[in-house]
Design a protein around this motif. Sequence first.
Motif, PDB file in Angstrom:
ATOM      1  N   GLY A 160     -44.950 -15.029 -16.843  1.00 46.59           N
ATOM      2  CA  GLY A 160     -45.264 -14.678 -15.469  1.00 46.59           C
ATOM      3  C   GLY A 160     -44.843 -13.247 -15.219  1.00 46.59           C
ATOM      4  N   TYR A 161     -45.711 -12.481 -14.577  1.00 45.83           N
ATOM      5  CA  TYR A 161     -45.466 -11.061 -14.397  1.00 45.83           C
ATOM      6  C   TYR A 161     -45.202 -10.747 -12.929  1.00 45.83           C
ATOM      7  CZ  TYR A 161     -47.314 -11.066 -19.088  1.00 45.83           C
ATOM      8  OH  TYR A 161     -47.502 -11.336 -20.413  1.00 45.83           O
ATOM      9  N   SER A 162     -44.563  -9.609 -12.713  1.00 43.41           N
ATOM     10  CA  SER A 162     -44.163  -9.256 -11.352  1.00 43.41           C
ATOM     11  C   SER A 162     -45.364  -9.027 -10.443  1.00 43.41           C
ATOM     12  CB  SER A 162     -43.264  -8.011 -11.369  1.00 43.41           C
ATOM     13  OG  SER A 162     -43.896  -6.945 -12.024  1.00 43.41           O
ATOM     14  N   PHE A 193     -39.977 -21.239 -12.952  1.00 48.22           N
ATOM     15  CA  PHE A 193     -40.043 -22.619 -13.392  1.00 48.22           C
ATOM     16  C   PHE A 193     -41.230 -22.808 -14.330  1.00 48.22           C
ATOM     17  CE2 PHE A 193     -36.883 -24.194 -10.505  1.00 48.22           C
ATOM     18  CZ  PHE A 193     -36.984 -23.391  -9.392  1.00 48.22           C
ATOM     19  N   LEU A 194     -41.100 -23.739 -15.241  1.00 50.94           N
ATOM     20  CA  LEU A 194     -42.208 -24.119 -16.105  1.00 50.94           C
ATOM     21  C   LEU A 194     -42.421 -25.614 -15.947  1.00 50.94           C
ATOM     22  CD1 LEU A 194     -44.258 -23.165 -18.263  1.00 50.94           C
ATOM     23  CD2 LEU A 194     -42.617 -23.946 -19.993  1.00 50.94           C
ATOM     24  N   MET A 216     -41.047 -12.647 -16.693  1.00 49.76           N
ATOM     25  CA  MET A 216     -40.192 -13.745 -17.127  1.00 49.76           C
ATOM     26  C   MET A 216     -41.085 -14.845 -17.657  1.00 49.76           C
ATOM     27  SD  MET A 216     -37.298 -14.026 -14.114  1.00 49.76           S
ATOM     28  CE  MET A 216     -36.379 -15.334 -14.942  1.00 49.76           C
ATOM     29  N   GLY A 217     -40.566 -15.590 -18.596  1.00 48.70           N
ATOM     30  CA  GLY A 217     -41.369 -16.676 -19.132  1.00 48.70           C
ATOM     31  C   GLY A 217     -40.619 -17.462 -20.177  1.00 48.70           C
ATOM     32  N   TRP A 218     -41.409 -18.091 -21.040  1.00 48.78           N
ATOM     33  CA  TRP A 218     -40.840 -19.023 -22.009  1.00 48.78           C
ATOM     34  C   TRP A 218     -41.482 -18.864 -23.379  1.00 48.78           C
ATOM     35  CZ3 TRP A 218     -36.927 -22.127 -20.229  1.00 48.78           C
ATOM     36  CH2 TRP A 218     -36.774 -22.193 -18.849  1.00 48.78           C
ATOM     37  N   TYR A 219     -40.646 -18.876 -24.378  1.00 53.69           N
ATOM     38  CA  TYR A 219     -41.060 -19.039 -25.762  1.00 53.69           C
ATOM     39  C   TYR A 219     -40.529 -20.399 -26.216  1.00 53.69           C
ATOM     40  CZ  TYR A 219     -42.445 -14.144 -26.653  1.00 53.69           C
ATOM     41  OH  TYR A 219     -43.085 -12.928 -26.670  1.00 53.69           O
ATOM     42  N   ARG A 220     -41.051 -20.841 -27.334  1.00 57.95           N
ATOM     43  CA  ARG A 220     -40.492 -22.043 -27.946  1.00 57.95           C
ATOM     44  C   ARG A 220     -40.486 -21.898 -29.458  1.00 57.95           C
ATOM     45  NH1 ARG A 220     -45.340 -26.444 -26.629  1.00 57.95           N
ATOM     46  NH2 ARG A 220     -46.897 -25.588 -28.079  1.00 57.95           N
ATOM     47  N   GLN A 221     -39.585 -22.657 -30.075  1.00 60.01           N
ATOM     48  CA  GLN A 221     -39.499 -22.635 -31.527  1.00 60.01           C
ATOM     49  C   GLN A 221     -39.256 -24.052 -32.016  1.00 60.01           C
ATOM     50  OE1 GLN A 221     -36.612 -19.914 -33.215  1.00 60.01           O
ATOM     51  NE2 GLN A 221     -37.762 -19.838 -35.132  1.00 60.01           N
ATOM     52  N   ILE A 247     -46.622 -22.091 -15.023  1.00 61.56           N
ATOM     53  CA  ILE A 247     -45.448 -21.274 -14.747  1.00 61.56           C
ATOM     54  C   ILE A 247     -45.499 -20.830 -13.290  1.00 61.56           C
ATOM     55  CG2 ILE A 247     -46.502 -19.093 -15.508  1.00 61.56           C
ATOM     56  CD1 ILE A 247     -43.702 -18.384 -16.692  1.00 61.56           C
ATOM     57  N   SER A 248     -44.374 -20.909 -12.626  1.00 65.17           N
ATOM     58  CA  SER A 248     -44.338 -20.538 -11.216  1.00 65.17           C
ATOM     59  C   SER A 248     -44.301 -19.030 -11.065  1.00 65.17           C
ATOM     60  CB  SER A 248     -43.084 -21.128 -10.566  1.00 65.17           C
ATOM     61  OG  SER A 248     -41.928 -20.464 -11.042  1.00 65.17           O
ATOM     62  N   PRO A 249     -44.666 -18.544  -9.898  1.00 60.10           N
ATOM     63  CA  PRO A 249     -44.416 -17.134  -9.628  1.00 60.10           C
ATOM     64  C   PRO A 249     -42.916 -16.855  -9.701  1.00 60.10           C
ATOM     65  CG  PRO A 249     -45.895 -18.066  -8.006  1.00 60.10           C
ATOM     66  CD  PRO A 249     -45.349 -19.217  -8.800  1.00 60.10           C
ATOM     67  N   ILE A 250     -42.560 -15.628 -10.012  1.00 57.71           N
ATOM     68  CA  ILE A 250     -41.159 -15.254 -10.059  1.00 57.71           C
ATOM     69  C   ILE A 250     -40.641 -15.196  -8.627  1.00 57.71           C
ATOM     70  CG2 ILE A 250     -39.491 -13.496 -10.731  1.00 57.71           C
ATOM     71  CD1 ILE A 250     -41.488 -12.631 -12.910  1.00 57.71           C
ATOM     72  N   SER A 251     -39.661 -16.015  -8.330  1.00 59.91           N
ATOM     73  CA  SER A 251     -39.100 -16.011  -6.981  1.00 59.91           C
ATOM     74  C   SER A 251     -37.836 -15.170  -6.963  1.00 59.91           C
ATOM     75  CB  SER A 251     -38.788 -17.438  -6.520  1.00 59.91           C
ATOM     76  OG  SER A 251     -37.786 -18.019  -7.313  1.00 59.91           O
ATOM     77  N   ILE A 252     -37.614 -14.552  -5.818  1.00 60.78           N
ATOM     78  CA  ILE A 252     -36.475 -13.653  -5.672  1.00 60.78           C
ATOM     79  C   ILE A 252     -35.574 -14.171  -4.549  1.00 60.78           C
ATOM     80  CG2 ILE A 252     -35.750 -11.284  -5.180  1.00 60.78           C
ATOM     81  CD1 ILE A 252     -38.563 -10.407  -6.104  1.00 60.78           C
ATOM     82  N   ASP A 253     -34.305 -14.301  -4.851  1.00 58.00           N
ATOM     83  CA  ASP A 253     -33.319 -14.758  -3.866  1.00 58.00           C
ATOM     84  C   ASP A 253     -32.072 -13.907  -4.065  1.00 58.00           C
ATOM     85  OD1 ASP A 253     -31.460 -17.859  -3.271  1.00 58.00           O
ATOM     86  OD2 ASP A 253     -31.686 -16.027  -2.106  1.00 58.00           O
ATOM     87  N   SER A 254     -31.875 -12.994  -3.164  1.00 59.86           N
ATOM     88  CA  SER A 254     -30.784 -12.027  -3.299  1.00 59.86           C
ATOM     89  C   SER A 254     -30.940 -11.310  -4.629  1.00 59.86           C
ATOM     90  CB  SER A 254     -29.429 -12.733  -3.194  1.00 59.86           C
ATOM     91  OG  SER A 254     -29.285 -13.319  -1.934  1.00 59.86           O
TER      92      SER A 254
END
Length: 118
Positions: A51-53, A82-83, A34-39, A69-76
Motif C-alpha cells: 500500500g502506497y501513500s 492491515f492485511l 507499507m505492506g507485506w512479504y511472506r516466506q 490491504i487497507s489504506p495506510i492510516s495515520i494516528d499521531s
Amino acid sequence: QVQLEESGGGLVQPGGSLRLSCVATGSTATISAMGWYRQAPGKERELVAAGYSDGSTNYADSVKGRFTISPISIDSAKKTVFLQMNSLTYEDTAVYYCYADRGRRKYWGQGTQVTVSS
C-alpha cells in the motif's frame, strides 16, 4: 528509524480468514509505502501486498481477489496497515513480514506465522 510491530497470525483452516496488522512507530512521517512479504519454508521471500501513500496498491497474482490491504492510516506518530486474508489455502502458509519504505531504506517487522491446516 522505524519500528514495526505485527500481530494477527495464527492457525486457520483452509477457506478461513485472518487479519494481520502492522503498526509503524518512530520516524514515520516520510514512509512512502507499507505492506507485506511472506516466506514459506524452502522458498524465497515474496511480495504479497503493498500500500502506497498515494492510496495505490499492488498485489501478488496469487492473492488477488482474496487478500485486501487497507489504506495506510495515520494516528499521531503511528502508521498502521492491515492485511485481510480470505479464502486461505495451504499455499498461503508462511511467515508474513510487514515492511515499510522510507527513502531508500526498507524496514522489516519480526514476522508472524500464518499456518493453514485442517
